[in-house]
Design an enzyme around this catalytic site. Structure first.
Site, PDB file in Angstrom:
ATOM      1  N   GLU A  34      80.048  66.565  60.292  1.00  0.00           N
ATOM      2  CA  GLU A  34      81.154  66.813  61.320  1.00  0.00           C
ATOM      3  C   GLU A  34      82.359  65.987  60.627  1.00  0.00           C
ATOM      4  O   GLU A  34      82.082  64.976  60.113  1.00  0.00           O
ATOM      5  CB  GLU A  34      80.720  65.699  62.567  1.00  0.00           C
ATOM      6  CG  GLU A  34      81.197  66.389  63.875  1.00  0.00           C
ATOM      7  CD  GLU A  34      80.627  65.404  65.011  1.00  0.00           C
ATOM      8  OE1 GLU A  34      79.465  64.801  64.720  1.00  0.00           O
ATOM      9  OE2 GLU A  34      81.234  65.044  65.975  1.00  0.00           O
ATOM     10  N   ARG A 265      65.735  59.721  59.255  1.00  0.00           N
ATOM     11  CA  ARG A 265      67.002  59.244  58.462  1.00  0.00           C
ATOM     12  C   ARG A 265      66.801  58.113  57.376  1.00  0.00           C
ATOM     13  O   ARG A 265      65.821  57.648  57.438  1.00  0.00           O
ATOM     14  CB  ARG A 265      67.757  58.521  59.333  1.00  0.00           C
ATOM     15  CG  ARG A 265      68.384  59.084  60.755  1.00  0.00           C
ATOM     16  CD  ARG A 265      69.161  58.154  61.611  1.00  0.00           C
ATOM     17  NE  ARG A 265      70.468  58.173  61.257  1.00  0.00           N
ATOM     18  CZ  ARG A 265      71.495  59.265  61.575  1.00  0.00           C
ATOM     19  NH1 ARG A 265      71.129  60.161  62.095  1.00  0.00           N
ATOM     20  NH2 ARG A 265      72.646  59.135  61.226  1.00  0.00           N
ATOM     21  N   LYS A 275      78.748  55.833  61.126  1.00  0.00           N
ATOM     22  CA  LYS A 275      80.005  55.973  60.949  1.00  0.00           C
ATOM     23  C   LYS A 275      81.049  55.191  61.976  1.00  0.00           C
ATOM     24  O   LYS A 275      82.093  54.793  61.595  1.00  0.00           O
ATOM     25  CB  LYS A 275      80.133  57.445  61.417  1.00  0.00           C
ATOM     26  CG  LYS A 275      80.444  58.371  60.162  1.00  0.00           C
ATOM     27  CD  LYS A 275      80.754  59.774  60.686  1.00  0.00           C
ATOM     28  CE  LYS A 275      79.725  60.867  60.043  1.00  0.00           C
ATOM     29  NZ  LYS A 275      79.919  61.849  60.794  1.00  0.00           N
TER      30      LYS A 275
HETATM   31  P1  ATP Z   1      76.315  59.142  61.915  1.00  0.00           P
HETATM   32  O1  ATP Z   1      75.211  58.821  62.785  1.00  0.00           O
HETATM   33  O2  ATP Z   1      76.505  58.131  60.678  1.00  0.00           O
HETATM   34  O3  ATP Z   1      77.792  59.096  62.549  1.00  0.00           O
HETATM   35  P2  ATP Z   1      76.039  61.946  61.992  1.00  0.00           P
HETATM   36  O4  ATP Z   1      74.633  62.380  62.026  1.00  0.00           O
HETATM   37  O5  ATP Z   1      76.874  61.792  63.253  1.00  0.00           O
HETATM   38  O6  ATP Z   1      76.036  60.232  61.202  1.00  0.00           O
HETATM   39  P3  ATP Z   1      76.985  64.193  60.546  1.00  0.00           P
HETATM   40  O7  ATP Z   1      78.455  64.543  59.928  1.00  0.00           O
HETATM   41  O8  ATP Z   1      76.876  64.802  61.959  1.00  0.00           O
HETATM   42  O9  ATP Z   1      76.802  62.441  60.712  1.00  0.00           O
HETATM   43  O10 ATP Z   1      75.875  64.375  59.680  1.00  0.00           O
HETATM   44  C1  ATP Z   1      75.565  65.821  58.809  1.00  0.00           C
HETATM   45  C2  ATP Z   1      74.251  65.756  58.490  1.00  0.00           C
HETATM   46  O11 ATP Z   1      74.033  64.485  57.679  1.00  0.00           O
HETATM   47  C3  ATP Z   1      73.226  66.055  59.496  1.00  0.00           C
HETATM   48  O12 ATP Z   1      72.381  67.021  59.338  1.00  0.00           O
HETATM   49  C4  ATP Z   1      72.687  64.653  59.847  1.00  0.00           C
HETATM   50  O13 ATP Z   1      71.423  64.768  60.008  1.00  0.00           O
HETATM   51  C5  ATP Z   1      72.757  64.072  58.296  1.00  0.00           C
HETATM   52  N1  ATP Z   1      72.531  62.641  58.106  1.00  0.00           N
HETATM   53  C6  ATP Z   1      73.382  61.620  58.804  1.00  0.00           C
HETATM   54  N2  ATP Z   1      72.996  60.579  58.502  1.00  0.00           N
HETATM   55  C7  ATP Z   1      72.075  60.472  58.079  1.00  0.00           C
HETATM   56  C8  ATP Z   1      70.901  59.374  57.261  1.00  0.00           C
HETATM   57  N3  ATP Z   1      71.390  58.089  57.659  1.00  0.00           N
HETATM   58  N4  ATP Z   1      70.007  59.947  56.664  1.00  0.00           N
HETATM   59  C9  ATP Z   1      69.734  61.186  56.464  1.00  0.00           C
HETATM   60  N5  ATP Z   1      70.497  62.072  56.960  1.00  0.00           N
HETATM   61  C10 ATP Z   1      71.684  61.934  57.730  1.00  0.00           C
HETATM   62 MG    MG Z   2      76.404  64.120  64.258  1.00  0.00          MG
END
Ligand code: ATP
Ligand code: MG
Length: 561
Positions: A34, A265, A275
């Protein structure tokens, strides 16, 4: 990333089986960030998996798409789009021509929504949020049906059209999938799949005022791109039945059959990864920006001097499992150390200088001595440095009254100047407060590369920089951003866990003259003090700036014992 380095895991086993059964010719994966922040090391783990799997089947035509998941106009900012692409490339991965925007197919989601309504599988609910929430029930109580659930199909079609035409205020109506209000899976209790939002969208402006929810858009994006294996983190496991429901009931392209699987994760000790918290730290000025070298962001680690290979090695080494776990940050630091130990050239730099005068050398004496460029890579040979009568040494390499096992310089003691002579300390000068301002020593002639004469024990070797040729530099010593092993993941309290000593700036350091000319992002080991990199943005020959990536050893392990 080569195949041999990649461990097998349950995701790869699952994909291998699908390919063996002939269900797919090759996996098509995607990384769907995102664009609402910079990528962090958790994303790097997902990137290594998504792109890693595609690389392993590249011969069969596998690819990994980069998809910006930009269906939420209220939250996103294109500022992040470039950084995300730059970071993925820096890690060594490539999406080729497969760059997609979820917002490019708003028509398709809309068409799917209309299809569901026409088939009696979705309805417009005109209740407010609170009423819908109250009818959801909970884990023990089934939900109750909305009074709009059984409204005629034509009515839902007309009202969905009215939603699209801007006839409702925000929150005035939503489109819900008609699944099962008594499902044991809360996500299946007639989830909202479309809502109204009047914020302009960065891509489509004000063309739309209805937007698909993540759980509806995501499977449709996957289907539209012919993704075969959609890999995401564990929190989406309970959403998988809804993902499959959407794929099953929507008019997706023929032959497209995406499936979702979840892995845990990445969490790391002494690190916050959400984030939202990272953004607060940037906005409140607790760090200098998203790329502050203490941040767990990819651009932060890059600026800190972590090589991309080390970040990838770490992510691959952690492995893919379904168990929630917290990985020791020392593992990441060790990956950095190990990579830099092999590849970083050695240099000498004095961080806290103290003048050493070699009293038995004539004034103006200059002599070239040789030291190894990298003892791990003998083929690189030696580099030449100039020894002069006055040199800088570290303040803590001299003590007037040393403890017993002190292997450095003190009155009467003998040490080697790395690559040069053995020297014996003859005297020192101190100021009124007793602070040593200058040390005097005599060289033992003929001791370059050989032992001193019998009877003299040379205790160790210390690093030095010629006072005549050394160049002044700024050195930034970074440490862990949090002092607590598991910092509070809470927007109110996480600040209490911040390590107040995570940055020390030294402005009087002196480095070998050639280092001032080094390009930005030049990695090297400063002998005896750690691995450093020239700052990507602030370093210049006129103002050399070095960031410490890691120390030579894990100093926290010692402290905690
Ligand atoms: P955050 O929770 O830090 O805001 P998010 O999951 O909202 O992160 P996205 O931009 O939606 O962030 O993530 C893109 C991809 O990265 C998704 O497929 C998500 O599952 C993966 N991802 C995000 N954080 C992690 C993590 N800590 N470990 C592994 N994969 C991750
Ligand atoms: Mg997300």
């Amino acid at each position: 990333m080569t195949n041999e380095e990649t461990k097998k895991d349950f995701i790869r086993d699952w994909i291998a089986k699908d390919i063996a059964k002939g269900h797919y010719k090759a996996p098509i994966t995607r990384f769907p960030p995102e664009p609402n922040g910079y990528l962090h090391i958790g994303h790097a783990k997902a990137i290594c998996l998504d792109f890693g799997v595609a690389n392993e089947y590249a011969q069969q035509g596998a690819v990994c798409h980069l998809r910006f998941d930009d269906t939420n106009p209220c939250k996103e900012d294109v500022e992040f789009v470039n950084s995300i692409q730059e970071d993925i490339k820096w890690l060594g991965f490539d999406w080729g021509e497969h760059l997609y925007w979820a917002s490019d197919i708003f028509d398709f989601y809309y068409e799917c929504a209309v299809h569901l309504i026409k088939n009696g599988l979705a309805y417009v609910d005109e209740q407010d949020r609170e009423a819908i929430r109250q009818q959801r029930g909970d884990l023990i109580t089934p939900g109750t049906n909305s009074p709009y659930r059984d409204r005629p199909i034509e009515e839902s079609l007309a009202q969905f059209e009215a939603m699209k035409a801007g006839k409702f205020p925000e929150g005035g109506a939503v489109l819900r999938a008609k699944i099962d209000m008594a499902s044991s899976n809360m996500n299946m209790r007639d989830p909202v799949i479309y809502r109204i939002c009047y914020d302009p969208h960065h891509n489509t402006g004000t063309t739309w005022c209805i937007y698909p929810m993540y759980d509806f858009a995501h499977p449709l994006e996957d289907a539209h791109e012919f993704i075969s294996h959609s890999l995401c983190t564990l929190e989406f496991e309970d959403h998988r039945p809804l993902y499959e429901w959407v794929i099953e009931h929507c008019p997706i392209p023929a032959g497209s059959r995406p499936q979702q699987r979840e892995f845990s994760r990445l969490n790391i000790t002494y690190t916050v990864m959400s984030k939202r918290l990272l953004r607060s730290m940037v906005e409140e000025g607790l760090v200098s920006g998203w790329d502050d070298p203490r941040m767990p962001t990819i651009c932060g680690m890059r600026r800190r001097g972590y090589p991309a290979k080390a970040v990838v090695d770490f992510c691959v080494g952690v492995g893919i499992t379904k168990f929630p776990a917290i990985t020791d940050v020392a593992r990441l630091e060790n990956a950095v150390r190990s990579e830099l130990n092999t590849h970083a050239e050695r240099r000498m730099a004095v961080l806290n200088p103290l003048k050493l005068v070699l009293t038995n050398l004539p004034d103006g004496h200059e002599e070239e001595v040789e030291v190894a460029i990298n003892p791990e890579k003998e083929e690189l040979g030696n580099r030449k440095i100039t020894l002069t009568k006055e040199v800088w040494i570290e303040q803590d390499d001299f003590m007037v009254e040393p403890p017993k096992k002190y292997k450095r310089l003190s009155p009467g003691a003998c040490v080697r100047l790395r690559g040069g002579y053995c020297i014996v300390c003859t005297d020192y000068v101190a100021d009124a407060d007793g602070k040593v301002t200058e040390v005097h020593a005599e060289i033992l002639p003929g001791t370059i590369g050989t032992n001193p004469p019998e009877g003299i024990r040379c205790k160790g070797a210390i690093h030095w920089v010629s006072a005549k040729y050394g160049v002044k530099a700024e050195v930034r010593l970074y440490d862990r951003l949090f002092k607590n092993e598991t910092p509070a993941n809470d927007p109110e309290t996480f600040r209490d866990d911040i390590n107040p000593d995570s940055l020390t700036v030294l402005t009087n350091a002196v480095v070998e003259p050639a280092l001032a000319q080094a390009a930005p992002e030049f990695h090297c080991q400063f002998e005896r003090t750690g691995y450093f990199v020239t700052d990507r943005y602030d370093h210049s020959p006129e103002h050399p700036v070095f960031n410490r990536a890691v120390g030579l050893r894990d100093s926290w392990a010692k402290m905690n014992k």
